[in-house]
Write a protein that holds these residues in place. Sequence first.
Motif, mmCIF file in Angstrom:
data_model
loop_
_atom_site.group_PDB
_atom_site.id
_atom_site.type_symbol
_atom_site.label_atom_id
_atom_site.label_comp_id
_atom_site.label_asym_id
_atom_site.label_seq_id
_atom_site.Cartn_x
_atom_site.Cartn_y
_atom_site.Cartn_z
ATOM 1 N N UNK A 187 34.227 44.718 38.375
ATOM 2 C CA UNK A 187 35.679 44.800 38.198
ATOM 3 C C UNK A 187 36.413 44.554 39.518
ATOM 4 N N UNK A 188 36.055 43.430 40.195
ATOM 5 C CA UNK A 188 36.799 43.028 41.390
ATOM 6 C C UNK A 188 38.193 42.587 40.961
ATOM 7 N N UNK A 189 39.190 43.128 41.540
ATOM 8 C CA UNK A 189 40.563 42.705 41.229
ATOM 9 C C UNK A 189 41.181 42.054 42.451
ATOM 10 N N UNK A 231 37.146 36.681 29.804
ATOM 11 C CA UNK A 231 38.422 37.389 29.724
ATOM 12 C C UNK A 231 38.666 38.224 30.965
ATOM 13 N N UNK A 232 37.673 38.988 31.390
ATOM 14 C CA UNK A 232 37.852 39.830 32.584
ATOM 15 C C UNK A 232 38.063 38.985 33.835
ATOM 16 N N UNK A 233 37.358 37.861 33.916
ATOM 17 C CA UNK A 233 37.558 36.981 35.050
ATOM 18 C C UNK A 233 38.993 36.529 35.181
ATOM 19 N N UNK A 234 39.642 36.280 34.051
ATOM 20 C CA UNK A 234 41.044 35.881 34.070
ATOM 21 C C UNK A 234 41.966 37.073 34.326
ATOM 22 N N UNK A 235 41.693 38.162 33.667
ATOM 23 C CA UNK A 235 42.581 39.337 33.824
ATOM 24 C C UNK A 235 42.539 39.900 35.236
#
Length: 297
Positions: A187-189, A231-235
Motif C-alpha cells: 500500500x505505497x501511496x 485498481x490499487x495501483x491506480x488509487x
Amino acid sequence: MTELVGDSARLLSARLQVIGLWDDARQELDVWAASKLKARFWIRDDDAFEPSPSLERLRDVSVRFDTRIGLAIIPGKITPGLQEFLAENVHQFYPMCHGWKHVNYNLGKKPAEFGPDRPISNMIADTEFALHSFKECFSSSQPIFVPPFNRITPALIKTLPRVGFAGVSLMPSYLERKLLQLNSRMQWRGIVRMPEFKDGLRIDVHLDVIDWKARTAQRTNVVSDLLVQQLRGRRLGLVQPDAPIGLLTHHLEHDEPVWHALDGMLDFLRSHESVEFIDVGRWIADNAADQPCIADK
C-alpha cells in the motif's frame, strides 16, 4: 422432486462460491465508490481476420454489456468479409492493427513477430506494410499498433509514431507486474510511480481471461487478484488513476468455460457503481489530441 431441489441447491451454492471469489475486488471497488472515483475499463480482442460464429458471439457480448470492443485485426490476412462485418457493427468494434501477418520469427523462444532477433529495418518495413493495408480497409486516423503475442522490442516502439501509428497497445512488463503486486500488499501511496510513456498513446490490456497453459478459462480468484492490483495501483498513484484497465480476449480460442467466465466478469464489473466502460475509439481520439503531431504516411 427431491432431485430437482437438490440440483437447485447445488446451482445456488456454486453461484454463491463464484460471487465470493470477487469479494476482494468488490471491497476495493467499494473504496473507489466511497472516494467518488471511477474505474475505467475496456476490452481488446486479438487475432481477427475473418467473420466467424465466435466473432458473432463476441459481437453479442458487446451488445449485451453495452461496450465497444477494440478488435485487433491482422492486416496481412484480412478478408473482405471482415470489412463488411465491421461496417455493419461499427458501434460494437473499433479496429486496431495487429502486427502485419502474425508470424512467429522467434523459433525456439517466446513467440514474437516484432522481437529483438529481427533486423530493425525489416520490422519497420513490416509496420509500414501493415499500416498501408490497415488504412486501405479502415479509415481510422489514429491507428493503434497491437504487437502479436504481446511482444515488441523497445527500439521499434520508438519508431511507430514516425511510421504513422498514434500509439500502441501492450501488456504490462514483468517489472510493472511485480511493482503492482508489491504495491497491492504494501500500500505505497505516492512513493513509487510508473515511468511516463512518451512514444505516443499507450492503452494496455491487463487481465487475460484465458489460462494459456490449461487452454481454458483463467480461475476467477486469479483474475480477481490481478484486478485488485490494477485498481490499487491506480488509487494509490503508482499508475495514472484514469488509465483504462484492459480485459484481453481471443474469440477464436474461447471454449464454453471462457465465454462463461467472460460473462461472469462483465456481470460483476457492470454491477458496481464505480465502474464505467470507455468507448475505446472516442478515448483514443480524445487523447490523441494531446499528443504531438504524427506524420501521415
